[in-house]
Design an enzyme around this catalytic site. Structure first.
Site, PDB file in Angstrom:
ATOM      1  N   GLY A   1      99.092  21.351 113.712  1.00  0.00           N
ATOM      2  CA  GLY A   1     100.621  21.633 113.627  1.00  0.00           C
ATOM      3  C   GLY A   1     100.824  21.022 113.669  1.00  0.00           C
ATOM      4  O   GLY A   1     102.287  20.833 113.304  1.00  0.00           O
ATOM      5  N   SER A   2     100.262  19.219 112.749  1.00  0.00           N
ATOM      6  CA  SER A   2     101.700  19.021 112.160  1.00  0.00           C
ATOM      7  C   SER A   2     102.563  18.969 110.680  1.00  0.00           C
ATOM      8  O   SER A   2     103.505  18.815 111.311  1.00  0.00           O
ATOM      9  CB  SER A   2     100.428  17.439 111.244  1.00  0.00           C
ATOM     10  OG  SER A   2     100.228  18.129 109.849  1.00  0.00           O
TER      11      SER A   2
ATOM     12  N   LEU B   1      95.479  30.841 109.486  1.00  0.00           N
ATOM     13  CA  LEU B   1      93.852  31.163 108.273  1.00  0.00           C
ATOM     14  C   LEU B   1      93.402  32.071 108.194  1.00  0.00           C
ATOM     15  O   LEU B   1      92.873  33.201 108.021  1.00  0.00           O
ATOM     16  CB  LEU B   1      93.533  30.168 109.442  1.00  0.00           C
ATOM     17  CG  LEU B   1      92.918  28.614 108.873  1.00  0.00           C
ATOM     18  CD1 LEU B   1      92.349  28.303 109.966  1.00  0.00           C
ATOM     19  CD2 LEU B   1      93.048  27.942 107.619  1.00  0.00           C
TER      20      LEU B   1
ATOM     21  N   LEU C   1      94.500  37.069 107.494  1.00  0.00           N
ATOM     22  CA  LEU C   1      95.073  37.282 106.642  1.00  0.00           C
ATOM     23  C   LEU C   1      96.724  38.197 107.177  1.00  0.00           C
ATOM     24  O   LEU C   1      95.986  38.417 108.367  1.00  0.00           O
ATOM     25  CB  LEU C   1      94.332  38.260 105.593  1.00  0.00           C
ATOM     26  CG  LEU C   1      94.645  39.287 104.672  1.00  0.00           C
ATOM     27  CD1 LEU C   1      94.924  37.863 103.613  1.00  0.00           C
ATOM     28  CD2 LEU C   1      93.241  39.953 104.176  1.00  0.00           C
ATOM     29  N   ILE C   2      97.471  38.148 106.900  1.00  0.00           N
ATOM     30  CA  ILE C   2      98.432  38.348 107.146  1.00  0.00           C
ATOM     31  C   ILE C   2      98.784  40.402 107.109  1.00  0.00           C
ATOM     32  O   ILE C   2      98.700  40.757 105.451  1.00  0.00           O
ATOM     33  CB  ILE C   2      99.951  38.430 106.266  1.00  0.00           C
ATOM     34  CG1 ILE C   2     100.089  36.754 106.590  1.00  0.00           C
ATOM     35  CG2 ILE C   2     101.196  39.301 106.798  1.00  0.00           C
ATOM     36  CD1 ILE C   2     100.213  35.898 107.903  1.00  0.00           C
TER      37      ILE C   2
ATOM     38  N   ASN D   1     103.745  30.482 102.383  1.00  0.00           N
ATOM     39  CA  ASN D   1     102.792  29.508 102.686  1.00  0.00           C
ATOM     40  C   ASN D   1     103.024  28.472 101.983  1.00  0.00           C
ATOM     41  O   ASN D   1     102.901  29.051 100.942  1.00  0.00           O
ATOM     42  CB  ASN D   1     101.163  30.869 102.420  1.00  0.00           C
ATOM     43  CG  ASN D   1     100.644  29.899 102.736  1.00  0.00           C
ATOM     44  OD1 ASN D   1     100.353  29.750 103.825  1.00  0.00           O
ATOM     45  ND2 ASN D   1      98.797  30.576 102.183  1.00  0.00           N
TER      46      ASN D   1
ATOM     47  N   HIS E   1      99.613  26.149 100.439  1.00  0.00           N
ATOM     48  CA  HIS E   1      98.378  26.162 100.192  1.00  0.00           C
ATOM     49  C   HIS E   1      98.356  24.775  99.842  1.00  0.00           C
ATOM     50  O   HIS E   1      98.797  24.081  98.692  1.00  0.00           O
ATOM     51  CB  HIS E   1      97.705  27.032  98.925  1.00  0.00           C
ATOM     52  CG  HIS E   1      96.169  27.026  98.888  1.00  0.00           C
ATOM     53  ND1 HIS E   1      95.674  27.565 100.109  1.00  0.00           N
ATOM     54  CD2 HIS E   1      95.323  27.067  98.066  1.00  0.00           C
ATOM     55  CE1 HIS E   1      94.403  27.688  99.322  1.00  0.00           C
ATOM     56  NE2 HIS E   1      93.968  27.105  98.337  1.00  0.00           N
TER      57      HIS E   1
ATOM     58  N   ASP F   1      96.399  34.233  99.460  1.00  0.00           N
ATOM     59  CA  ASP F   1      96.925  32.687  99.091  1.00  0.00           C
ATOM     60  C   ASP F   1      97.385  33.561  96.931  1.00  0.00           C
ATOM     61  O   ASP F   1      97.415  32.943  95.970  1.00  0.00           O
ATOM     62  CB  ASP F   1      95.870  31.851  98.176  1.00  0.00           C
ATOM     63  CG  ASP F   1      95.812  30.982  99.514  1.00  0.00           C
ATOM     64  OD1 ASP F   1      94.549  30.675  99.713  1.00  0.00           O
ATOM     65  OD2 ASP F   1      96.657  30.946 100.276  1.00  0.00           O
TER      66      ASP F   1
HETATM   67  C1  GRF Z   1      97.997  21.869 105.729  1.00  0.00           C
HETATM   68  O1  GRF Z   1      96.892  21.169 105.073  1.00  0.00           O
HETATM   69  C2  GRF Z   1      98.241  23.578 105.054  1.00  0.00           C
HETATM   70  O2  GRF Z   1      98.601  23.177 103.328  1.00  0.00           O
HETATM   71  C3  GRF Z   1      97.028  24.123 105.233  1.00  0.00           C
HETATM   72  O3  GRF Z   1      96.365  24.509 106.508  1.00  0.00           O
HETATM   73  C4  GRF Z   1      96.841  22.355 106.914  1.00  0.00           C
HETATM   74  C5  GRF Z   1      97.531  22.884 107.962  1.00  0.00           C
HETATM   75  O4  GRF Z   1      97.834  20.864 108.704  1.00  0.00           O
HETATM   76  N1  GRF Z   1      97.240  25.295 104.808  1.00  0.00           N
HETATM   77  P1  GRF Z   1      98.826  21.544 109.648  1.00  0.00           P
HETATM   78  O5  GRF Z   1      98.214  22.352 110.367  1.00  0.00           O
HETATM   79  O6  GRF Z   1     100.281  21.758 109.481  1.00  0.00           O
HETATM   80  O7  GRF Z   1      97.970  19.611 110.576  1.00  0.00           O
END
Ligand code: GRF
Length: 192
Positions: free
Chosen positions: A12-13, A87, A89-90, A104, A106, A147
């Site tokens: 969740g960063s 992670l 699929l929507i 999204n 990626h 994606d």
């Molecule tokens: C990030 O690298 C983002 O690109 C990918 O998953 C990671 C999420 O990291 N989709 P965080 O949970 O936001 O720290």
């Protein structure tokens, strides 16, 4: 006011970074009204609590049920959805309910290194093993396939032979933190 739901599966960063950016600069016009996660162990719950944002855990069968997910999003008056380290699929019902309103991020330069199983360190390991000279981030609207969907923004960083998957991850995370919040705001404003 544009209200966002942020979907997360892990740390969740990015979610926290987005919230701080919006609260600092756009609190008059944008708010994050809820966080949704498929993983009840996600550290994102800790971050959401410290940010005083409702964070809802939904089981996979709930996430694929229109009668559960859509009323929940309406309850929080969600206008747009941000996937930040989400992670799953929507489902197509969600894409139909939020056409061109789901974004999204990626951690690679799509269309390379995308698709099923390509997430987190798997991506950086593949980039490293391929001897790529650059990598980066892709921010895109989503459609029913992993994606895919309209690419809104990409940023790159160099990769040298001395880089490891961990150092690549660090470079990519800094691009995410630098660009994702800004791109979200410009996307909401119709500038991208
Ligand atoms: C990030 O690298 C983002 O690109 C990918 O998953 C990671 C999420 O990291 N989709 P965080 O949970 O936001 O720290």
């Amino acid at each position: 006011m544009t209200r966002l739901a942020i979907f997360v599966s892990g740390n969740g960063s990015n979610m926290e970074n987005i919230v701080h950016y919006i609260r600092d600069k756009y609190s008059h016009s944008i708010e994050v009204s809820c966080i949704i996660s498929d993983n009840k162990e996600a550290y994102a719950f800790v971050r959401a609590a410290s940010l005083s944002i409702p964070c809802v855990h939904l089981r996979k069968e709930e996430l694929v049920s229109p009668s559960v997910l859509l009323p929940l999003l309406s309850q929080y008056k969600v206008d747009r959805i941000i996937l930040a380290g989400y992670l799953r699929l929507i489902s197509s019902f969600l894409i139909d309910a939020y056409p061109n309103k789901i974004l999204n991020i990626h951690p690679a330069l799509l269309p390379k290194y995308g698709g099923r199983g390509m997430y987190g360190m798997h991506v950086h390991k593949a980039v490293c093993e391929a001897g790529e000279k650059e990598t980066g981030i892709t921010i895109h609207e989503i459609d029913a396939e992993y994606d895919k969907g309209k690419i809104i923004f990409q940023a790159t960083t160099t990769v040298s032979s001395l880089d490891t998957p961990d150092t690549i991850a660090e470079k990519v995370h800094s691009l995410e933190y630098q660009y994702f919040p800004r791109v979200i705001v410009q996307w909401i404003q119709g500038k991208l």
